[in-house]
Design a protein around this motif. Structure first.
Motif, PDB file in Angstrom:
ATOM      1  N   ALA A  68       0.857  -1.191   0.000  1.00 19.54           N
ATOM      2  CA  ALA A  68       0.000   0.000   0.000  1.00 19.54           C
ATOM      3  C   ALA A  68       0.892   1.240   0.000  1.00 19.54           C
ATOM      4  CB  ALA A  68      -0.911   0.001   1.208  1.00 19.54           C
ATOM      5  N   TYR A  69       0.760   2.062  -1.035  1.00 22.34           N
ATOM      6  CA  TYR A  69       1.579   3.264  -1.175  1.00 22.34           C
ATOM      7  C   TYR A  69       0.724   4.521  -1.081  1.00 22.34           C
ATOM      8  CZ  TYR A  69       5.468   0.519  -3.170  1.00 22.34           C
ATOM      9  OH  TYR A  69       6.501  -0.372  -3.389  1.00 22.34           O
ATOM     10  N   ALA A  70       1.272   5.550  -0.410  1.00 23.02           N
ATOM     11  CA  ALA A  70       0.824   6.930  -0.590  1.00 23.02           C
ATOM     12  C   ALA A  70       1.883   7.606  -1.437  1.00 23.02           C
ATOM     13  CB  ALA A  70       0.689   7.628   0.754  1.00 23.02           C
ATOM     14  N   ILE A  71       1.455   8.361  -2.436  1.00 22.35           N
ATOM     15  CA  ILE A  71       2.385   8.894  -3.436  1.00 22.35           C
ATOM     16  C   ILE A  71       2.220  10.404  -3.528  1.00 22.35           C
ATOM     17  CG2 ILE A  71       3.128   8.768  -5.846  1.00 22.35           C
ATOM     18  CD1 ILE A  71       1.631   5.968  -5.854  1.00 22.35           C
ATOM     19  N   PHE A  72       3.347  11.107  -3.488  1.00 20.78           N
ATOM     20  CA  PHE A  72       3.364  12.566  -3.542  1.00 20.78           C
ATOM     21  C   PHE A  72       4.229  12.975  -4.725  1.00 20.78           C
ATOM     22  CE2 PHE A  72       3.271  10.992   0.847  1.00 20.78           C
ATOM     23  CZ  PHE A  72       1.926  11.233   1.094  1.00 20.78           C
ATOM     24  N   GLY A  73       3.630  13.724  -5.651  1.00 15.07           N
ATOM     25  CA  GLY A  73       4.313  14.006  -6.908  1.00 15.07           C
ATOM     26  C   GLY A  73       4.386  15.473  -7.243  1.00 15.07           C
ATOM     27  N   ASP A  74       5.137  15.750  -8.297  1.00 13.04           N
ATOM     28  CA  ASP A  74       5.256  17.086  -8.863  1.00 13.04           C
ATOM     29  C   ASP A  74       4.296  17.311 -10.013  1.00 13.04           C
ATOM     30  OD1 ASP A  74       7.381  18.067  -7.300  1.00 13.04           O
ATOM     31  OD2 ASP A  74       8.887  17.153  -8.592  1.00 13.04           O
ATOM     32  N   MET A  75       3.757  16.234 -10.582  1.00  8.44           N
ATOM     33  CA  MET A  75       3.185  16.335 -11.917  1.00  8.44           C
ATOM     34  C   MET A  75       1.695  16.063 -11.959  1.00  8.44           C
ATOM     35  SD  MET A  75       6.292  14.797 -14.194  1.00  8.44           S
ATOM     36  CE  MET A  75       5.798  15.891 -15.545  1.00  8.44           C
ATOM     37  N   ASN A  76       1.029  16.782 -12.867  1.00  9.18           N
ATOM     38  CA  ASN A  76      -0.399  16.623 -13.121  1.00  9.18           C
ATOM     39  C   ASN A  76      -0.620  15.513 -14.134  1.00  9.18           C
ATOM     40  OD1 ASN A  76      -0.821  18.968 -11.523  1.00  9.18           O
ATOM     41  ND2 ASN A  76      -0.367  20.236 -13.310  1.00  9.18           N
ATOM     42  N   GLN A  77      -1.781  14.865 -14.042  1.00  9.80           N
ATOM     43  CA  GLN A  77      -2.112  13.831 -15.011  1.00  9.80           C
ATOM     44  C   GLN A  77      -2.735  14.499 -16.235  1.00  9.80           C
ATOM     45  OE1 GLN A  77      -1.007  11.087 -15.407  1.00  9.80           O
ATOM     46  NE2 GLN A  77      -2.425   9.468 -15.972  1.00  9.80           N
ATOM     47  N   GLU A  78      -1.904  15.269 -16.914  1.00  4.33           N
ATOM     48  CA  GLU A  78      -2.303  15.993 -18.131  1.00  4.33           C
ATOM     49  C   GLU A  78      -1.251  15.768 -19.205  1.00  4.33           C
ATOM     50  OE1 GLU A  78      -5.021  19.687 -16.662  1.00  4.33           O
ATOM     51  OE2 GLU A  78      -2.879  20.084 -16.793  1.00  4.33           O
ATOM     52  N   GLY A  79      -1.703  15.406 -20.377  1.00  9.11           N
ATOM     53  CA  GLY A  79      -0.803  15.116 -21.482  1.00  9.11           C
ATOM     54  C   GLY A  79      -1.564  14.339 -22.530  1.00  9.11           C
ATOM     55  N   PHE A 127       8.538  11.982  -7.945  1.00 11.18           N
ATOM     56  CA  PHE A 127       7.472  11.324  -7.195  1.00 11.18           C
ATOM     57  C   PHE A 127       8.109  10.583  -6.022  1.00 11.18           C
ATOM     58  CE2 PHE A 127       6.005  11.701 -11.520  1.00 11.18           C
ATOM     59  CZ  PHE A 127       4.673  12.053 -11.416  1.00 11.18           C
ATOM     60  N   PHE A 128       7.479  10.689  -4.846  1.00 11.62           N
ATOM     61  CA  PHE A 128       7.896   9.948  -3.666  1.00 11.62           C
ATOM     62  C   PHE A 128       6.790   8.946  -3.349  1.00 11.62           C
ATOM     63  CE2 PHE A 128       9.959  14.056  -3.385  1.00 11.62           C
ATOM     64  CZ  PHE A 128      11.239  13.763  -2.912  1.00 11.62           C
ATOM     65  N   ALA A 129       7.101   7.653  -3.406  1.00  6.42           N
ATOM     66  CA  ALA A 129       6.126   6.601  -3.101  1.00  6.42           C
ATOM     67  C   ALA A 129       6.469   6.025  -1.733  1.00  6.42           C
ATOM     68  CB  ALA A 129       6.160   5.514  -4.168  1.00  6.42           C
ATOM     69  N   LEU A 130       5.614   6.307  -0.750  1.00  6.39           N
ATOM     70  CA  LEU A 130       5.843   5.932   0.635  1.00  6.39           C
ATOM     71  C   LEU A 130       5.014   4.693   0.987  1.00  6.39           C
ATOM     72  CD1 LEU A 130       6.878   6.522   3.550  1.00  6.39           C
ATOM     73  CD2 LEU A 130       4.971   8.112   3.781  1.00  6.39           C
ATOM     74  N   PRO A 131       5.652   3.577   1.325  1.00  4.71           N
ATOM     75  CA  PRO A 131       4.891   2.381   1.679  1.00  4.71           C
ATOM     76  C   PRO A 131       4.407   2.454   3.124  1.00  4.71           C
ATOM     77  CG  PRO A 131       7.254   1.886   1.745  1.00  4.71           C
ATOM     78  CD  PRO A 131       7.114   3.335   1.321  1.00  4.71           C
ATOM     79  N   ASN A 132       3.126   2.724   3.300  1.00  4.59           N
ATOM     80  CA  ASN A 132       2.553   2.815   4.638  1.00  4.59           C
ATOM     81  C   ASN A 132       1.046   2.606   4.520  1.00  4.59           C
ATOM     82  OD1 ASN A 132       1.257   4.261   7.031  1.00  4.59           O
ATOM     83  ND2 ASN A 132       3.415   4.292   7.621  1.00  4.59           N
ATOM     84  N   ALA A 133       0.566   1.483   5.033  1.00  9.73           N
ATOM     85  CA  ALA A 133      -0.836   1.123   4.833  1.00  9.73           C
ATOM     86  C   ALA A 133      -1.788   2.110   5.510  1.00  9.73           C
ATOM     87  CB  ALA A 133      -1.081  -0.293   5.343  1.00  9.73           C
ATOM     88  N   ALA A 134      -1.440   2.554   6.722  1.00 14.71           N
ATOM     89  CA  ALA A 134      -2.339   3.467   7.440  1.00 14.71           C
ATOM     90  C   ALA A 134      -2.456   4.797   6.712  1.00 14.71           C
ATOM     91  CB  ALA A 134      -1.849   3.677   8.870  1.00 14.71           C
TER      92      ALA A 134
END
Length: 418
Positions: free
Chosen positions: A365-376, A393-400
């Motif tokens: 389970a990842y929470a992900i924090f990015g710089d980019m928009n889903q546009e293209g 993008f930083f993908a942090l594995p933490n279920a909670a």
């Protein structure tokens, strides 16, 4: 509400406490001056859903420079926020005005940098000419420059802290000795109203090797900075880190993503501008093809708004050397405390500029924090919009945390392409 002198003395006392803590320990994300953590995440609401500041606070200290702006006197801004950290990974609501005092995660973490003696790099593709970036034309740096914003700081041993932000024009100075000359450097005190729509902030503790990997990722993503300007770069510490800093501020010709597993277990993904693929499909691919749900600046009326996808598989705009991505759903609304808010991009109070996501399947389970928009684009003009830009993008594995973020952005979903 305390009087102005009392409030300023309290802020100064907290700032000095933060500086004292920083002088005795490696730089860290801070919840407040006396509470270091390994990571924290904060989501700032938009002005339509949670106007103003929590606990009836007002923007008035401008501790990093500037003065309260006219939008802060009305209801065209929000500095109310929710946050989570390594010590409490489920989201809870914070108080006061995020970023405006050393008593909140954004203000405390930035204060140790701005009021300290750390080395630093500040990058932002929307500095609005303070500082001016000679290789950019106009107020902002467009493609092929990276669409990336944040601040990294490290000590003489190379231990560091990073704060990724989604806010245009903040931060734009890394130290009080080199203040902005024409604008403020405090949230709510910047001419650009970057606190009207939703924004996100993510901070992570870094080892020496992590700092090096992040700097290399910034170079790969063509992040906008200037190693020759002390307002945004102070270079020092270990020789390998200094050399990596010297490579910043240039447009990279790379078409290869950089994927690094940091000491915290976080996966850092750096998308270069020349890799012209949908940004969040790239994240899915590099995390093993897991399905994702993402909330970004996504304007439904624009031709470059990438629709939700419901099946695994590479789109036409893809690189054959990459793994296969899973489906990516586009969140268009979320909720907190019974209050619904939009997660679409646009001009006005009820819109979102944060770039956050969660995995919705797979083993981790990842929470992900990015710089980019889903546009293209999924097909056609593969260089369109964010496909043709770089970012991290930083993908942090933490279920909670993933569960809590999923609930925050768990409202409506954009229509799917397939």
């Amino acid at each position: 509400m305390p009087s102005q002198p009392t409030w300023r003395r309290a802020c100064l006392s907290l700032a000095l406490a933060a500086a004292a803590l920083q002088s005795h320990a490696a730089p860290s994300p801070l919840l407040d001056p006396s509470h270091p953590v390994n990571w924290w995440f904060a989501f700032k609401f938009n002005a339509a859903s949670f106007p103003g500041c929590g606990n009836s606070a007002q923007v008035n200290s401008c501790q990093f420079g500037g003065s309260p702006q006219s939008y802060a006197s009305g209801k065209s801004f929000s500095q109310q926020y929710v946050y989570a950290s390594s010590s409490q990974p489920s989201l809870s609501q914070g108080g006061g005005c995020v970023g405006d005092t050393p008593a909140d995660p954004v203000g405390a973490t930035f204060s140790q940098i701005y009021n300290g003696a750390l080395n630093y790099v500040v990058w932002n593709d929307q500095f609005y000419d303070d500082p001016a970036i000679p290789s950019c034309s106009g107020n902002a740096c467009n493609a092929p420059w990276g669409h990336s914003k944040g601040v990294l700081a490290w000590d003489e041993q190379g231990n560091g802290v990073v704060m990724q932000v989604s806010t245009p024009s903040w931060p734009a100075s890394g130290n009080a000795h080199y203040p902005r000359t024409s604008d403020g450097n405090t949230l709510g005190c910047v001419a650009d109203n970057d606190v009207e729509v939703s924004q996100h902030f993510f901070s992570l503790k870094l080892s020496h090797d992590d700092v090096l990997a992040l700097l290399q990722g910034l170079a790969n993503a063509s992040a906008v900075t200037d190693p020759g300007n002390p307002q945004i770069v102070r270079n020092g510490g270990p020789a390998d880190i200094q050399a990596a800093v010297g490579q910043l501020g240039q447009q990279s010709a790379s078409a290869t993503p950089q994927v690094s597993k940091l000491s915290s277990g976080v996966t850092l993904i750096s998308k270069p501008s020349a890799l012209q693929v949908p940004p969040w499909q790239l994240v899915s691919a590099e995390l093993g093809g897991i399905p994702l749900r993402a909330a970004t600046w996504w304007e439904a009326s624009k031709s470059y708004a990438i629709p939700s996808t419901t099946q695994s598989g590479a789109p036409a705009c893809w690189d054959s050397g990459l793994p296969t991505p899973g489906p990516v759903a586009i969140a268009t609304s979320g909720s907190w405390g019974g209050q619904t808010f939009s997660l679409k991009g646009g001009l006005g109070k009820n819109f979102n500029h944060a770039k956050i996501g969660v995995s919705t399947g797979g083993g981790t389970a990842y929470a992900i924090f990015g710089d980019m928009n889903q546009e293209g684009a999924l097909s056609g003009n593969c260089a369109s919009a964010q496909n043709g830009r770089g970012g991290l993008f930083f993908a942090l594995p933490n279920a909670a945390l993933a569960q809590s973020v999923a609930k925050l952005i768990g409202g409506a979903t954009a229509a799917s392409a397939r």
